[in-house]
Motif scaffolding. Sequence first.
Motif, PDB file in Angstrom:
ATOM      1  N   GLY A 227       0.793  -1.205   0.000  1.00  0.00           N
ATOM      2  CA  GLY A 227       0.000   0.000   0.000  1.00  0.00           C
ATOM      3  C   GLY A 227       0.821   1.248   0.000  1.00  0.00           C
ATOM      4  O   GLY A 227       0.470   2.201  -0.652  1.00  0.00           O
ATOM      5  N   THR A 228       1.934   1.297   0.696  1.00  0.00           N
ATOM      6  CA  THR A 228       2.704   2.524   0.739  1.00  0.00           C
ATOM      7  C   THR A 228       4.174   2.262   0.937  1.00  0.00           C
ATOM      8  O   THR A 228       4.535   1.321   1.592  1.00  0.00           O
ATOM      9  N   PHE A 229       4.972   3.150   0.397  1.00  0.00           N
ATOM     10  CA  PHE A 229       6.419   2.973   0.504  1.00  0.00           C
ATOM     11  C   PHE A 229       6.991   4.160   1.251  1.00  0.00           C
ATOM     12  O   PHE A 229       6.754   5.279   0.876  1.00  0.00           O
ATOM     13  N   LEU A 230       7.720   3.958   2.320  1.00  0.00           N
ATOM     14  CA  LEU A 230       8.212   5.066   3.134  1.00  0.00           C
ATOM     15  C   LEU A 230       9.428   5.735   2.566  1.00  0.00           C
ATOM     16  O   LEU A 230       9.393   6.873   2.196  1.00  0.00           O
ATOM     17  N   GLY A 231      10.501   5.098   2.499  1.00  0.00           N
ATOM     18  CA  GLY A 231      11.663   5.732   1.930  1.00  0.00           C
ATOM     19  C   GLY A 231      12.624   6.214   2.967  1.00  0.00           C
ATOM     20  O   GLY A 231      13.181   7.277   2.847  1.00  0.00           O
ATOM     21  N   LEU A 232      12.844   5.450   4.018  1.00  0.00           N
ATOM     22  CA  LEU A 232      13.850   5.805   5.011  1.00  0.00           C
ATOM     23  C   LEU A 232      15.026   4.868   4.829  1.00  0.00           C
ATOM     24  O   LEU A 232      14.840   3.742   4.476  1.00  0.00           O
ATOM     25  N   SER A 233      16.203   5.280   5.146  1.00  0.00           N
ATOM     26  CA  SER A 233      17.332   4.406   5.034  1.00  0.00           C
ATOM     27  C   SER A 233      18.219   4.561   6.221  1.00  0.00           C
ATOM     28  O   SER A 233      18.626   5.635   6.515  1.00  0.00           O
ATOM     29  N   ILE A 234      18.546   3.484   6.847  1.00  0.00           N
ATOM     30  CA  ILE A 234      19.447   3.576   7.976  1.00  0.00           C
ATOM     31  C   ILE A 234      20.835   3.301   7.442  1.00  0.00           C
ATOM     32  O   ILE A 234      21.063   2.271   6.882  1.00  0.00           O
ATOM     33  N   ILE A 235      21.728   4.209   7.652  1.00  0.00           N
ATOM     34  CA  ILE A 235      23.090   3.991   7.196  1.00  0.00           C
ATOM     35  C   ILE A 235      23.944   3.736   8.417  1.00  0.00           C
ATOM     36  O   ILE A 235      24.121   4.587   9.235  1.00  0.00           O
ATOM     37  N   HIS A 236      24.455   2.533   8.515  1.00  0.00           N
ATOM     38  CA  HIS A 236      25.308   2.197   9.637  1.00  0.00           C
ATOM     39  C   HIS A 236      26.571   2.965   9.371  1.00  0.00           C
ATOM     40  O   HIS A 236      27.069   2.918   8.293  1.00  0.00           O
ATOM     41  N   PHE A 237      27.161   3.569  10.344  1.00  0.00           N
ATOM     42  CA  PHE A 237      28.323   4.345   9.994  1.00  0.00           C
ATOM     43  C   PHE A 237      29.498   3.490   9.770  1.00  0.00           C
ATOM     44  O   PHE A 237      30.581   3.947   9.703  1.00  0.00           O
ATOM     45  N   SER A 238      29.147   2.412   9.517  1.00  0.00           N
ATOM     46  CA  SER A 238      30.008   1.567   8.803  1.00  0.00           C
ATOM     47  C   SER A 238      29.365   1.649   7.464  1.00  0.00           C
ATOM     48  O   SER A 238      29.755   1.039   6.559  1.00  0.00           O
TER      49      SER A 238
ATOM     50  N   LEU B 104      -4.474   5.055  -0.108  1.00  0.00           N
ATOM     51  CA  LEU B 104      -5.234   5.925  -1.004  1.00  0.00           C
ATOM     52  C   LEU B 104      -5.972   7.003  -0.219  1.00  0.00           C
ATOM     53  O   LEU B 104      -5.949   8.189  -0.594  1.00  0.00           O
ATOM     54  N   LYS B 105      -6.591   6.619   0.869  1.00  0.00           N
ATOM     55  CA  LYS B 105      -7.328   7.571   1.696  1.00  0.00           C
ATOM     56  C   LYS B 105      -6.406   8.635   2.275  1.00  0.00           C
ATOM     57  O   LYS B 105      -6.716   9.834   2.247  1.00  0.00           O
ATOM     58  N   ARG B 106      -5.253   8.220   2.796  1.00  0.00           N
ATOM     59  CA  ARG B 106      -4.303   9.162   3.392  1.00  0.00           C
ATOM     60  C   ARG B 106      -3.796  10.163   2.364  1.00  0.00           C
ATOM     61  O   ARG B 106      -3.685  11.362   2.634  1.00  0.00           O
ATOM     62  N   LEU B 107      -3.497   9.671   1.176  1.00  0.00           N
ATOM     63  CA  LEU B 107      -2.955  10.542   0.132  1.00  0.00           C
ATOM     64  C   LEU B 107      -3.990  11.567  -0.316  1.00  0.00           C
ATOM     65  O   LEU B 107      -3.673  12.739  -0.515  1.00  0.00           O
ATOM     66  N   MET B 108      -5.221  11.138  -0.465  1.00  0.00           N
ATOM     67  CA  MET B 108      -6.286  12.055  -0.890  1.00  0.00           C
ATOM     68  C   MET B 108      -6.555  13.114   0.176  1.00  0.00           C
ATOM     69  O   MET B 108      -6.746  14.297  -0.138  1.00  0.00           O
ATOM     70  N   GLU B 109      -6.551  12.714   1.447  1.00  0.00           N
ATOM     71  CA  GLU B 109      -6.808  13.653   2.534  1.00  0.00           C
ATOM     72  C   GLU B 109      -5.632  14.598   2.757  1.00  0.00           C
ATOM     73  O   GLU B 109      -5.810  15.789   3.008  1.00  0.00           O
ATOM     74  N   ARG B 110      -4.427  14.063   2.645  1.00  0.00           N
ATOM     75  CA  ARG B 110      -3.227  14.871   2.906  1.00  0.00           C
ATOM     76  C   ARG B 110      -3.002  15.954   1.876  1.00  0.00           C
ATOM     77  O   ARG B 110      -2.713  17.105   2.210  1.00  0.00           O
ATOM     78  N   ASP B 111      -3.133  15.605   0.601  1.00  0.00           N
ATOM     79  CA  ASP B 111      -2.803  16.541  -0.473  1.00  0.00           C
ATOM     80  C   ASP B 111      -4.021  17.023  -1.258  1.00  0.00           C
ATOM     81  O   ASP B 111      -3.871  17.700  -2.279  1.00  0.00           O
ATOM     82  N   ASP B 112      -5.215  16.650  -0.781  1.00  0.00           N
ATOM     83  CA  ASP B 112      -6.456  17.082  -1.429  1.00  0.00           C
ATOM     84  C   ASP B 112      -6.508  16.639  -2.890  1.00  0.00           C
ATOM     85  O   ASP B 112      -6.956  17.387  -3.764  1.00  0.00           O
ATOM     86  N   TYR B 113      -6.060  15.416  -3.159  1.00  0.00           N
ATOM     87  CA  TYR B 113      -6.081  14.875  -4.512  1.00  0.00           C
ATOM     88  C   TYR B 113      -7.425  14.206  -4.790  1.00  0.00           C
ATOM     89  O   TYR B 113      -8.094  13.714  -3.875  1.00  0.00           O
ATOM     90  N   THR B 114      -7.780  14.143  -6.061  1.00  0.00           N
ATOM     91  CA  THR B 114      -8.908  13.314  -6.461  1.00  0.00           C
ATOM     92  C   THR B 114      -8.427  11.869  -6.434  1.00  0.00           C
ATOM     93  O   THR B 114      -7.216  11.605  -6.355  1.00  0.00           O
ATOM     94  N   GLU B 115      -9.338  10.926  -6.526  1.00  0.00           N
ATOM     95  CA  GLU B 115      -8.935   9.526  -6.510  1.00  0.00           C
ATOM     96  C   GLU B 115      -8.039   9.196  -7.703  1.00  0.00           C
ATOM     97  O   GLU B 115      -7.071   8.442  -7.577  1.00  0.00           O
ATOM     98  N   THR B 116      -8.344   9.810  -8.850  1.00  0.00           N
ATOM     99  CA  THR B 116      -7.533   9.576 -10.051  1.00  0.00           C
ATOM    100  C   THR B 116      -6.115  10.100  -9.849  1.00  0.00           C
ATOM    101  O   THR B 116      -5.130   9.420 -10.190  1.00  0.00           O
ATOM    102  N   GLU B 117      -5.989  11.320  -9.308  1.00  0.00           N
ATOM    103  CA  GLU B 117      -4.671  11.914  -9.080  1.00  0.00           C
ATOM    104  C   GLU B 117      -3.870  11.087  -8.075  1.00  0.00           C
ATOM    105  O   GLU B 117      -2.663  10.883  -8.240  1.00  0.00           O
TER     106      GLU B 117
END
Length: 257
Positions: free
Chosen positions: A5-16, A165-178
């Motif tokens: 459903g959703t992809f976050l996009g965080l990355s933990i970089i070990h300082f190694s 889908l619900k979160r994206l529409m509410e957060r950015d005021d998108y239509t379902e198509t957008e």
Amino acid sequence: MEISGTFLGLSIIHFSIGLLFYFSWISEHPEMGIASGKSTTANIFKEKQIPVIDADVFARLIVKPGQKAWNEIHKAFGNDVFLEDGQLNREALGKIIFADNNKRKILNKITHPKIQKMMFWAVIKYFFEGHKFVILDIPLLFETGTLLPFLHKIITVSCDQKTQLKRLMERDDYTETEANQRISSQMSLSLKCERSDFVVDNSATFGETRKQVEKIVSYFQASNHHVQVRIYLATCLIIFFCICGLLFFLVYKLLTR
């Protein structure tokens, strides 16, 4: 981190890991699908005093008026994607790139190298500050693939498709198509989850999400991988300076014959 459903996009970089950019380090990277709960998950890491490097922050910096990316976007897309004061009109640009895959590739080619360069220097900064690992918040980690060789672990944060889908529409005021256009522009969450080392399901309550993230944090805090990387880096530096010293000595001997 990611689920379906959703992809976050965080990355933990070990300082190694952080140094992997130069020395093939290993790093942890959380991935999040769009509207999967990225900010919520990232904030939990921050509460634990773990540095979070957000690609979106740099994405906004590089498109400020006068910046190189701003000029390249203006040349590629024209005046229609800018406001009267010269600021980038993200809504107008978004409608163009999410409706035209070729346009999206052009924009990514302009922005991604610059964003990655800034993230690299941020990683180096935290490395020399002594941090054990960092989180890289990268929305399109798998789609671009550029940073994958430098990451130790990948964490995908996701939620079910209806919630996304619900979160994206509410957060950015998108239509379902957008909203669906933006979701479909990314790799499927199920595939991202398969390619990840950890998955955080953000479909339920905040408390349940926190428990999952805290478990991952404990895992990395208990790891000594950063020590191995620092030893590796120190060894590389010693070898480098020894070679430089030897070359200097040989040149000196040749010149003083």
